[in-house]
Scaffold this active site. Structure first.
Site, PDB file in Angstrom:
ATOM      1  CG  HIS A  38     -11.493   3.622 -56.314  1.00 44.06           C
ATOM      2  ND1 HIS A  38     -12.348   3.085 -57.245  1.00 44.06           N
ATOM      3  CD2 HIS A  38     -10.656   2.614 -55.954  1.00 44.06           C
ATOM      4  CE1 HIS A  38     -12.049   1.803 -57.427  1.00 44.06           C
ATOM      5  NE2 HIS A  38     -11.023   1.487 -56.648  1.00 44.06           N
ATOM      6  CG  HIS A  63      -6.847   1.419 -59.008  1.00 43.50           C
ATOM      7  ND1 HIS A  63      -6.265   0.165 -59.086  1.00 43.50           N
ATOM      8  CD2 HIS A  63      -8.069   1.222 -58.469  1.00 43.50           C
ATOM      9  CE1 HIS A  63      -7.102  -0.736 -58.620  1.00 43.50           C
ATOM     10  NE2 HIS A  63      -8.205  -0.129 -58.231  1.00 43.50           N
TER      11      HIS A  63
HETATM   12  P1  AMP Z   1     -10.459  -2.066 -57.330  1.00 45.24           P
HETATM   13  O1  AMP Z   1     -11.622  -2.955 -56.964  1.00 45.24           O
HETATM   14  O2  AMP Z   1     -10.070  -1.102 -56.273  1.00 45.24           O
HETATM   15  O3  AMP Z   1      -9.287  -2.867 -57.868  1.00 45.24           O
HETATM   16  O4  AMP Z   1     -11.002  -1.157 -58.503  1.00 45.24           O
HETATM   17  C1  AMP Z   1     -10.970  -1.522 -59.830  1.00 45.24           C
HETATM   18  C2  AMP Z   1     -11.903  -0.572 -60.537  1.00 45.24           C
HETATM   19  O5  AMP Z   1     -11.541  -0.551 -61.903  1.00 45.24           O
HETATM   20  C3  AMP Z   1     -13.369  -0.978 -60.468  1.00 45.24           C
HETATM   21  O6  AMP Z   1     -14.121   0.106 -59.921  1.00 45.24           O
HETATM   22  C4  AMP Z   1     -13.746  -1.246 -61.934  1.00 45.24           C
HETATM   23  O7  AMP Z   1     -15.042  -0.806 -62.235  1.00 45.24           O
HETATM   24  C5  AMP Z   1     -12.698  -0.453 -62.675  1.00 45.24           C
HETATM   25  N1  AMP Z   1     -12.308  -0.933 -63.981  1.00 45.24           N
HETATM   26  C6  AMP Z   1     -11.958  -2.191 -64.322  1.00 45.24           C
HETATM   27  N2  AMP Z   1     -11.581  -2.247 -65.618  1.00 45.24           N
HETATM   28  C7  AMP Z   1     -11.701  -0.985 -66.096  1.00 45.24           C
HETATM   29  C8  AMP Z   1     -11.465  -0.376 -67.360  1.00 45.24           C
HETATM   30  N3  AMP Z   1     -11.049  -1.089 -68.414  1.00 45.24           N
HETATM   31  N4  AMP Z   1     -11.682   0.948 -67.501  1.00 45.24           N
HETATM   32  C9  AMP Z   1     -12.133   1.683 -66.436  1.00 45.24           C
HETATM   33  N5  AMP Z   1     -12.363   1.172 -65.227  1.00 45.24           N
HETATM   34  C10 AMP Z   1     -12.160  -0.143 -65.052  1.00 45.24           C
END
Ligand code: AMP
Ligand code: ZN
Length: 135
Positions: free
Chosen positions: A101, A99
């Site tokens: 950001h 993903h």
């Molecule tokens: P990372 O730390 O780069 O893996 O980012 C994961 C991101 O996903 C974090 O910013 C979380 O807040 C977000 N996240 C986790 N679960 C969900 C979800 N079900 N829907 C939307 N965002 C999520």
């Protein structure tokens, strides 16, 4: 991929606040946003990270991120924007589905997304360059 929450969100099986969708990507609002509008570009196909994602899908994710960023600049009036992409636990990756950001930034938003610089010597930088290049 079975059990991957971002696969389920990207496919629409789990509902999300979607701000963009096409055949290959869905862009959703992050549930724990760093700032107002913090979004995640999700490829619909499962790739764990930068090492797995094909180059053309990576390019597509960047293009979608750019589109969403331009929209946010207009609609949210952000003052700046960070694109961040974490790979591996050591780098802060918590969801093992690639993903990107998209983080709108506002003056004095109190966030700390940038790193603390260190001070290697010129010789240390040369040694690091050589280590990277030695193949
Ligand atoms: P990372 O730390 O780069 O893996 O980012 C994961 C991101 O996903 C974090 O910013 C979380 O807040 C977000 N996240 C986790 N679960 C969900 C979800 N079900 N829907 C939307 N965002 C999520
Ligand atoms: Zn997945």
């Amino acid at each position: 991929m079975d059990g991957c929450i971002f696969c389920k969100i990207a496919s629409g099986e789990i509902p999300s606040n979607t701000i963009y969708e096409d055949d290959d990507f869905r862009v959703i609002l992050d549930l724990g946003p760093a700032t107002k509008g913090h979004a995640l570009v999700l490829p619909k196909a499962h790739y764990a990270d930068l090492f797995e994602i094909p180059e053309e899908t990576l390019a597509g994710a960047a293009a979608v991120g750019k589109k969403v960023a331009a929209t946010m600049k207009k609609t949210l009036g952000c003052d700046g924007l960070n694109l961040v992409q974490n790979n591996g636990e050591a780098a802060g990756q918590t969801v093992m589905h690639f993903h990107l950001h998209v983080i709108p930034r506002y003056k004095n938003d109190g966030q700390h997304i940038l790193w603390k610089p260190t001070s290697p010597t010129p010789e240390e930088l040369v040694a690091i360059r050589d280590e990277i290049l030695k193949g």
